[in-house]
Design an enzyme around this catalytic site. Sequence first.
Site, short mmCIF file in Angstrom:
data_model
loop_
_atom_site.label_atom_id
_atom_site.label_comp_id
_atom_site.label_asym_id
_atom_site.label_seq_id
_atom_site.Cartn_x
_atom_site.Cartn_y
_atom_site.Cartn_z
N ARG A 139 38.74 44.93 12.59
CA ARG A 139 38.22 43.97 13.56
C ARG A 139 36.84 43.52 13.11
O ARG A 139 36.64 42.38 12.74
CB ARG A 139 38.20 44.62 14.95
CG ARG A 139 37.90 43.66 16.06
CD ARG A 139 38.03 44.29 17.43
NE ARG A 139 36.97 45.24 17.73
CZ ARG A 139 36.81 45.82 18.93
NH1 ARG A 139 37.67 45.55 19.91
NH2 ARG A 139 35.82 46.67 19.14
N LYS B 79 28.95 46.79 28.36
CA LYS B 79 29.31 45.39 28.08
C LYS B 79 30.16 44.83 29.21
O LYS B 79 30.73 45.59 30.01
CB LYS B 79 30.08 45.32 26.76
CG LYS B 79 31.39 46.12 26.76
CD LYS B 79 31.97 46.27 25.37
CE LYS B 79 33.27 47.05 25.39
NZ LYS B 79 33.69 47.49 24.05
N MET C 193 44.95 30.48 43.67
CA MET C 193 43.58 30.58 43.15
C MET C 193 42.70 31.45 44.05
O MET C 193 41.96 32.31 43.57
CB MET C 193 42.96 29.19 43.00
CG MET C 193 41.63 29.21 42.29
SD MET C 193 40.83 27.61 42.22
CE MET C 193 42.00 26.66 41.27
N TYR D 156 53.31 28.78 46.79
CA TYR D 156 53.59 27.67 45.88
C TYR D 156 54.91 27.85 45.15
O TYR D 156 55.29 28.98 44.80
CB TYR D 156 52.48 27.57 44.83
CG TYR D 156 51.18 26.99 45.35
CD1 TYR D 156 51.16 25.77 46.04
CD2 TYR D 156 49.97 27.64 45.12
CE1 TYR D 156 49.95 25.24 46.49
CE2 TYR D 156 48.78 27.11 45.56
CZ TYR D 156 48.77 25.90 46.24
OH TYR D 156 47.60 25.37 46.68
#
Length: 369
Positions: free
Chosen positions: A136, A38, A313, A264
């Site tokens: 779950r 998966k 990013m 930043y």
Amino acid sequence: MSKAQETVLEINLNALTHNYTFLRSRLSPNVKFMGVVKAFAYGSDSVEISKKLEEIGADYLAIAYAEEGVTLRNSGVMLPILVLHSQMVSFDTIIDRCLEPAMYSKRILREFILTAEKCGQKNYPVHLKFNTGLNRLGFNESEVAEVLQILKNTDAVKVASIFSHLAASEDLNEREFTSNQIASFTRIASEVDKGLAYKPFKHLANTSGILNFPEAHFDMVRSGIGLYGFGNETQYDEKLVPIATLKTNISQIHEIKANQSVGYNRAFKADTHMTTATLPIGHADGIGRIYGNGKGIVSVHGKAAPIIGNTCMDMIMIDITGIDCAEGDEVILFGPEAKANSFAERAKTISYELITGISQRVKRKIINT
Ligand SMILES: *Cc1c(COP(=O)(O)O)cnc(C)c1O
């Protein structure tokens, strides 16, 4: 020095074979092996991994959602594929692509039977998922009789297997809880066997279940993280080889003076003169902001270089003060030596999250060494 051309995630299929062989060696020969592929095979490459697993003798594959199976079928993967979290909207796709859905609630079971009947199916393989403590997905133990009753009224589906999932197989402090899950699953299995005219196979163990609970192997095991090189415990990590290496290269080097800032929000401020390198990888590639400000440490020619300031990013900046390196040189974020689980743990997360989070922007490169 080798110069990486760009950011790549190298996937070593020989390491996959090594890990598969090690995990198999912990099982009785008659126990089947399901490779869990998966989420792009835990962030690697689900097609390449599935094909290799098929070649080296895995019995089954597992995915979370049907669309992942469509990709595998389109690439010619023939192994039976269990869809762990089947959704009603994908029932037609599931049948069309010969995928085998997990049935985890009466709602899902009834609806899948209707779809299978509508498509004229006979004995379509389904897998009954029981909840034994994870809370779950899954039928509860108290629902077995009702589930059997629903199944009695149709021949459109046939139960291929019954399974459950362990909540804390990597945590030996929870041994008693896990033993209770195993006992509950054993009771459910015998009740289902009694109610059906045939015997579906049984499976419970994930990677840590394989390693820590031999009594939980049943007829098949389901391994994900172990195949990718992590055993959730030092003694097993040493036996396994991480299949993925995330590497990039230095775009630019800066000399930073005391009191200057980097990145930043001026999140990093230099106390003294230092040297930084900017790397072409950022949070959009899966190196999240949690790795900023010293949490993530990358490797430059084998030397540790912490990420400084906030993760951007598309870029991160690292401290390379005192490391002999140049623009264009290779930088390793994680791999067989600097392991992803250590990288993840410094930021209080786990290997699973780090490796599945490497985004599709990062090119995958298959190697065999
Ligand atoms: C993801 C998953 C696995 C694989 O677990 P690992 O710890 O990666 O081996 C097995 N079974 C189920 C139901 C899963 O969701």
